[in-house]
Design a protein around this motif. Sequence first.
Motif, mmCIF file in Angstrom:
data_model
loop_
_atom_site.group_PDB
_atom_site.id
_atom_site.type_symbol
_atom_site.label_atom_id
_atom_site.label_comp_id
_atom_site.label_asym_id
_atom_site.label_seq_id
_atom_site.Cartn_x
_atom_site.Cartn_y
_atom_site.Cartn_z
ATOM 1 N N PRO A 100 5.839 69.549 16.226
ATOM 2 C CA PRO A 100 4.928 69.892 15.135
ATOM 3 C C PRO A 100 5.538 70.881 14.145
ATOM 4 O O PRO A 100 6.414 71.680 14.499
ATOM 5 C CB PRO A 100 3.740 70.520 15.864
ATOM 6 N N SER A 101 5.026 70.826 12.933
ATOM 7 C CA SER A 101 5.477 71.756 11.892
ATOM 8 C C SER A 101 4.554 72.964 11.780
ATOM 9 O O SER A 101 4.899 73.952 11.131
ATOM 10 C CB SER A 101 5.546 71.040 10.542
ATOM 11 N N ARG A 102 3.384 72.869 12.403
ATOM 12 C CA ARG A 102 2.438 73.992 12.361
ATOM 13 C C ARG A 102 1.626 74.026 13.654
ATOM 14 O O ARG A 102 1.534 73.025 14.371
ATOM 15 C CB ARG A 102 1.497 73.865 11.166
ATOM 16 N N ARG A 103 1.074 75.168 13.928
ATOM 17 C CA ARG A 103 0.277 75.351 15.144
ATOM 18 C C ARG A 103 -1.063 74.636 14.989
ATOM 19 O O ARG A 103 -1.818 74.914 14.070
ATOM 20 C CB ARG A 103 0.052 76.841 15.390
ATOM 21 N N ASP A 153 6.968 80.759 28.106
ATOM 22 C CA ASP A 153 6.143 81.949 28.288
ATOM 23 C C ASP A 153 4.734 81.502 28.683
ATOM 24 O O ASP A 153 3.950 81.087 27.823
ATOM 25 C CB ASP A 153 6.099 82.760 26.993
ATOM 26 N N PRO A 154 4.384 81.544 29.972
ATOM 27 C CA PRO A 154 3.079 81.047 30.397
ATOM 28 C C PRO A 154 1.905 81.763 29.736
ATOM 29 O O PRO A 154 0.797 81.216 29.695
ATOM 30 C CB PRO A 154 3.084 81.294 31.914
ATOM 31 N N GLU A 155 2.119 82.958 29.221
ATOM 32 C CA GLU A 155 1.042 83.706 28.588
ATOM 33 C C GLU A 155 0.833 83.301 27.133
ATOM 34 O O GLU A 155 -0.272 83.464 26.599
ATOM 35 C CB GLU A 155 1.328 85.213 28.667
ATOM 36 N N ARG A 156 1.868 82.782 26.494
ATOM 37 C CA ARG A 156 1.782 82.547 25.053
ATOM 38 C C ARG A 156 1.994 81.094 24.650
ATOM 39 O O ARG A 156 1.352 80.601 23.718
ATOM 40 C CB ARG A 156 2.824 83.431 24.332
ATOM 41 N N PHE A 163 4.193 80.231 18.613
ATOM 42 C CA PHE A 163 4.558 79.013 17.877
ATOM 43 C C PHE A 163 5.642 79.283 16.840
ATOM 44 O O PHE A 163 5.631 80.280 16.120
ATOM 45 C CB PHE A 163 3.338 78.408 17.172
ATOM 46 N N HIS A 164 6.554 78.332 16.770
ATOM 47 C CA HIS A 164 7.611 78.338 15.760
ATOM 48 C C HIS A 164 7.896 76.887 15.419
ATOM 49 O O HIS A 164 8.023 76.049 16.325
ATOM 50 C CB HIS A 164 8.868 79.026 16.295
ATOM 51 N N TYR A 169 9.214 73.016 20.008
ATOM 52 C CA TYR A 169 9.630 71.760 20.639
ATOM 53 C C TYR A 169 10.520 72.051 21.844
ATOM 54 O O TYR A 169 10.324 71.487 22.932
ATOM 55 C CB TYR A 169 10.373 70.896 19.627
ATOM 56 N N ALA A 170 11.481 72.957 21.672
ATOM 57 C CA ALA A 170 12.373 73.320 22.772
ATOM 58 C C ALA A 170 11.607 74.016 23.884
ATOM 59 O O ALA A 170 11.856 73.765 25.071
ATOM 60 C CB ALA A 170 13.498 74.221 22.250
ATOM 61 N N ASP A 171 10.661 74.891 23.533
ATOM 62 C CA ASP A 171 9.876 75.609 24.538
ATOM 63 C C ASP A 171 9.098 74.643 25.430
ATOM 64 O O ASP A 171 9.088 74.772 26.661
ATOM 65 C CB ASP A 171 8.883 76.557 23.854
ATOM 66 N N THR A 172 8.428 73.687 24.805
ATOM 67 C CA THR A 172 7.570 72.778 25.578
ATOM 68 C C THR A 172 8.389 71.770 26.375
ATOM 69 O O THR A 172 7.996 71.369 27.476
ATOM 70 C CB THR A 172 6.570 72.068 24.653
ATOM 71 N N LYS A 173 9.523 71.349 25.842
ATOM 72 C CA LYS A 173 10.411 70.476 26.608
ATOM 73 C C LYS A 173 10.972 71.217 27.827
ATOM 74 O O LYS A 173 11.154 70.624 28.906
ATOM 75 C CB LYS A 173 11.542 69.955 25.726
#
Length: 294
Positions: A100-103, A153-156, A163-164, A169-173
């Motif tokens: 995504p490009s935005r949260r 980061d399970p908290e964020r 979000f960035h 994308y890298a975080d969720t993968k």
Amino acid sequence: MSNARTDRPDRCPTAVVTGGNRGIGYAVAARLLDEGCDVVLVSRDRERGEAARSRLAAVGSPRLVVGDLSGVRTIRATAEALREACPHIDVLIHNAGLWPSRRVLGEDGLEQAFVTNHLAPFLLNLELEELLAASSARVVQVSAGLYVKGRADPERTPTGLDFHPMRTYADTKLCNLLLVPLFAERWQDAGVTINALHPGVIRTGLGDRRGPLGWLLKAVKLTWKSPETGARPVVRLALSGETAGLTGRYFHLEDEHALEPVAADRTLARRLWDQAAGLTGVPQTPPPVRHDVP
């Protein structure tokens, strides 16, 4: 393909491909049909799914399940539709992804890439577990080499507080990849295997943007490899006799690679599993953490 699966049952193997209406998923579906599989496309949009099914008719007769993987409720509905459509599942390919490009928060109050890239494969694996075990299925997770840039980061991360437009994308993968070894352990006595791979830098619509940045990205993508090229290592993991029995592994194209330390934190993996179970409302727990497993 020359290294096609050698242990196929007498019946036609059933292969489910999420995000099968375009990009790598579409190319994977085409190759699986060419190998004689009964292919089930999972597409969020019925019209696009039907269009893909119509185009694929040139190589076979795929089936379509319309399913939205952006919310817990709709993931469960997709799993139910797959159970109704498939008396057995021999291959499950988690290909659907979101950059995504935005949260954007979905109906669960969760960031949509976190749900689509991480919770959807987790919940589908568990919802379809009995079917997978009955067929000693292969599960293939289409991952991304960018996981090395991720931070889980399970908290964020679940609500996109971190979000960035590039890094999420890298975080969720990464979140998703951390759970692959736990699924491998969970299924070790059931005959179900699970492996992840980076299929290469492939020219698809993933991450497309509008405006000048989008135009620049499209120009850069012209130099990237085709979806057909990206499909080859995915189908190899799904069907090849060479990869039969392998589980809990990560591949870069066709070469096995050890996970980088950021994806090998088993304590974090257990925390993410427990969090995913809580967010999706499943009672299942993974096997105990075994420190003797590399």
